[in-house]
Design a protein around this motif. Structure first.
Motif, PDB file in Angstrom:
ATOM      1  N   THR A 171      -8.289 -15.658  -2.755  1.00  0.00           N
ATOM      2  CA  THR A 171      -7.900 -14.405  -1.775  1.00  0.00           C
ATOM      3  C   THR A 171      -7.675 -15.117  -0.463  1.00  0.00           C
ATOM      4  O   THR A 171      -8.101 -16.157  -0.152  1.00  0.00           O
ATOM      5  CB  THR A 171      -9.096 -13.419  -1.586  1.00  0.00           C
ATOM      6  OG1 THR A 171     -10.115 -14.275  -1.133  1.00  0.00           O
ATOM      7  CG2 THR A 171      -9.282 -12.841  -3.081  1.00  0.00           C
ATOM      8  N   ARG A 172      -7.129 -14.417   0.230  1.00  0.00           N
ATOM      9  CA  ARG A 172      -6.755 -14.524   1.702  1.00  0.00           C
ATOM     10  C   ARG A 172      -7.956 -14.835   2.439  1.00  0.00           C
ATOM     11  O   ARG A 172      -8.140 -15.868   3.372  1.00  0.00           O
ATOM     12  CB  ARG A 172      -5.846 -13.325   2.156  1.00  0.00           C
ATOM     13  CG  ARG A 172      -5.807 -13.353   3.717  1.00  0.00           C
ATOM     14  CD  ARG A 172      -5.184 -12.364   4.152  1.00  0.00           C
ATOM     15  NE  ARG A 172      -5.307 -12.146   5.647  1.00  0.00           N
ATOM     16  CZ  ARG A 172      -4.309 -11.482   6.055  1.00  0.00           C
ATOM     17  NH1 ARG A 172      -3.279 -10.646   5.752  1.00  0.00           N
ATOM     18  NH2 ARG A 172      -4.171 -11.401   7.657  1.00  0.00           N
ATOM     19  N   TYR A 197      -1.285 -17.596   2.561  1.00  0.00           N
ATOM     20  CA  TYR A 197      -1.518 -16.642   1.890  1.00  0.00           C
ATOM     21  C   TYR A 197      -0.421 -15.578   1.878  1.00  0.00           C
ATOM     22  O   TYR A 197       0.291 -15.411   2.911  1.00  0.00           O
ATOM     23  CB  TYR A 197      -2.598 -16.104   2.071  1.00  0.00           C
ATOM     24  CG  TYR A 197      -2.907 -15.961   3.683  1.00  0.00           C
ATOM     25  CD1 TYR A 197      -3.335 -16.973   4.406  1.00  0.00           C
ATOM     26  CD2 TYR A 197      -2.434 -14.712   4.435  1.00  0.00           C
ATOM     27  CE1 TYR A 197      -3.813 -16.924   5.805  1.00  0.00           C
ATOM     28  CE2 TYR A 197      -2.445 -14.423   5.603  1.00  0.00           C
ATOM     29  CZ  TYR A 197      -2.952 -15.855   6.395  1.00  0.00           C
ATOM     30  OH  TYR A 197      -3.389 -15.418   7.689  1.00  0.00           O
ATOM     31  N   THR A 219      -3.509 -19.334  -1.442  1.00  0.00           N
ATOM     32  CA  THR A 219      -3.419 -18.609  -2.638  1.00  0.00           C
ATOM     33  C   THR A 219      -2.403 -19.001  -3.172  1.00  0.00           C
ATOM     34  O   THR A 219      -1.262 -19.345  -3.030  1.00  0.00           O
ATOM     35  CB  THR A 219      -3.455 -17.322  -2.297  1.00  0.00           C
ATOM     36  OG1 THR A 219      -2.312 -16.859  -1.255  1.00  0.00           O
ATOM     37  CG2 THR A 219      -4.994 -16.727  -1.478  1.00  0.00           C
ATOM     38  N   THR A 345     -16.211  -6.549  -0.113  1.00  0.00           N
ATOM     39  CA  THR A 345     -15.663  -7.195   0.755  1.00  0.00           C
ATOM     40  C   THR A 345     -16.048  -7.164   2.199  1.00  0.00           C
ATOM     41  O   THR A 345     -16.886  -6.285   2.574  1.00  0.00           O
ATOM     42  CB  THR A 345     -14.214  -6.435   0.915  1.00  0.00           C
ATOM     43  OG1 THR A 345     -14.443  -5.140   1.345  1.00  0.00           O
ATOM     44  CG2 THR A 345     -13.369  -6.636  -0.522  1.00  0.00           C
TER      45      THR A 345
END
Ligand code: ADP
Ligand code: MG
Length: 486
Positions: A171-172, A197, A219, A345
């Motif tokens: 992921t970023r 990304y 990514t 997150t």
């Protein structure tokens, strides 16, 4: 520029293979990487490079096999594969450049973490390796510091050269975290790094690549995009890192990863990192790594601490916030109430922290952007997984709340293990939603092993999925751990 051409020093690199891969619009609407051909390498034609820089420190050499054995046992380090070097127990034994050591001192790190102790000598000796250790165990530096040494021994980048070290991340957010560390440690030696990304403008990323970077953290999707239109290339790439391999596969990146790896010379050094070791990750290792050493940190037989009361609330995502508030009201009326809340997150971590503080809860969010001091002064923690090192002392935690269920039941066990340390008791609350259905069977096995009452809704969910959970033993539910069973 032709893909197979190269700067003078690497002239003729790349060997035969398909034709040039000219620019043009990216393959956004087609099959990603469609226009990237698998390369056929002729190793005799490729410029030679070094990858073994390891010189064992005398202190390491003098350590007896018994001491090594004891260290590995204490730290739950298991190694497999040929000629695995001894672990290094102190930072100075790695003989990193002084500016790296300065940075380590500045961060107040006292000792390498187990994955670093055992991972560094392997990585520095140029071997392919797999490192399996839970989230927060220090994997980033385990591969970045040897990467710096690797890069330092390669010829300088020339105009048009791509990165020497490529790190693929799912992921970023993770890619940015890694790049932050790469920037901190690379600064003094003028190593340049960048982060590639999707979901952000391409211009600045392309400019970084064109300027030349030794370390690229990417990514998979966006990198393929840039490779297809020749914004960068992997001709100089000799140190390849697959970080969070299990998550990358979970997220369906396997075809992209394969495309990218096909663009890298096969005598590169490849290092793969993962928190878990499922079949798919094993397969990837078999395909991409040669004669590799595998390091595993953590108990081979993982089970939940029986002093923890585990409660699973089967609910919907939308109900979680209110449920959390009600739960906290109850918890706060207890005398001992230190609580850790795990969320998925960083954004959710910030949002919930804000909401809770607004409501007067003494909440504190922890993730990469927060300082150590900030971590220490409040009693309730909200954490986003990647940034809580297991050794960080969060003492006397009485409650663990899994606001979002983690990626695997191994992670679940580690998370709830924050409470009920040293013979004390603790409680773990877990919100489990239909999105987590896939993991119901695994979770039931963990609960059953620890003699917990099991929420009938959870059983229902597992059965709806067609899982035969009634008889599954914990080990059966954890095929990925079976390899490590004695
Ligand atoms: P992982 O990739 O295994 O999830 P990270 O590399 O993100 O873990 O590291 C987690 C945290 O631990 C980071 O904040 C990092 O700065 C810190 N850390 C790394 N190495 C050490 C060490 N040797 N001692 C103390 N803290 C460390
Ligand atoms: Mg990591």
């Amino acid at each position: 520029m032709n893909w197979y051409g190269g700067p003078p020093r690497f002239g003729g690199g790349g060997g035969g293979g398909g034709g040039g891969n000219r620019g043009g619009p990216s393959g956004k609407f087609g099959n990603p990487g469609e226009r990237l051909r698998k390369k056929h390498w002729n190793l005799d034609e490729l410029p030679k490079f070094q990858k073994n820089f390891y010189q064992e420190h005398p202190d390491v050499t003098h350590r007896s096999p018994q001491e090594i054995e004891q260290y590995r046992r204490n730290k739950e380090v298991t190694v497999k594969g040929r000629d695995c070097p001894k672990p290094m127990i102190k930072f100075n034994e790695a003989s990193f450049p002084s500016y790296v050591m300065d940075m380590i001192v500045k961060q107040n790190f006292t000792d390498p973490t187990p994955i670093q102790s055992q991972g560094w000598p392997v990585a520095l000796s140029g071997k392919d390796m797999v490192g399996i250790a839970q989230t927060g165990s220090g994997k980033t530096l385990a591969y970045l510091l040897p990467a710096i040494v690797h890069i330092q021994h390669q010829p300088f980048l020339e105009h048009g050269d791509g990165p020497i070290c490529l790190v693929l991340a799912p992921t970023r957010e993770l890619a940015q975290q890694v790049q932050q560390v790469a920037a901190e440690y690379g600064r003094a030696s003028r190593l340049k790094s960048t982060c590639i990304y999707g979901g952000a403008p391409k211009g600045p990323q392309i400019r970084d690549l064109e300027r030349g970077v030794e370390i690229c953290i990417a990514t998979p999707g966006r990198l393929i995009d840039f490779l297809e239109c020749n914004k960068t290339n992997l001709r100089r790439c000799t140190y390849l890192v697959l970080d969070e391999a299990d998550r990358m596969l979970d997220m369906g990146f396997e075809p992209q990863i394969r495309k990218i790896v096909d663009q890298i010379r096969p005598d590169r050094q490849t290092l793969m990192w993962s928190a878990t070791w499922p079949k798919e990750v094993r397969q990837l290792a078999e395909d991409f790594l040669k004669d590799y050493v595998q390091i595993n940190i953590g108990a081979l037989q993982l089970s939940a601490n029986h002093n923890i009361l585990q409660i699973v609330d089967v609910c919907n995502d939308m109900e979680k916030e209110d449920k959390l508030i009600r739960l906290l009201e109850e918890i706060m009326s207890e005398k001992e109430n230190k609580t850790i809340i795990f969320v998925e997150t960083k954004r959710r971590c910030d949002e919930l922290t804000r909401r809770m503080r607004r409501d007067g809860w003494p909440a504190m969010g922890i993730h990469g952007d927060k300082s150590q001091q900030e971590r220490d002064w409040l009693i309730t923690f909200l954490t986003f997984p990647p940034r809580i090192p297991i050794w960080q002392n969060v003492e006397d935690v009485k409650f663990v709340i899994n606001y979002d269920y983690p990626n695997s039941s191994e992670d679940y066990i580690h998370r709830i293990g924050r409470t009920a340390r040293s013979q004390k008791t603790g409680t773990a609350y877990t919100f489990f939603t239909p999105n987590n259905m896939k993991q119901a069977g695994d979770l039931i096995s963990v609960l059953r092993e620890a003699n917990q009452a099991i929420n009938p809704k959870l059983i229902q969910m597992a059965e709806d999925r067609g899982g035969k959970i009634g008889t599954a033993s914990f080990q059966q539910a954890h095929p990925r751990l079976a390899k490590w069973l004695p």
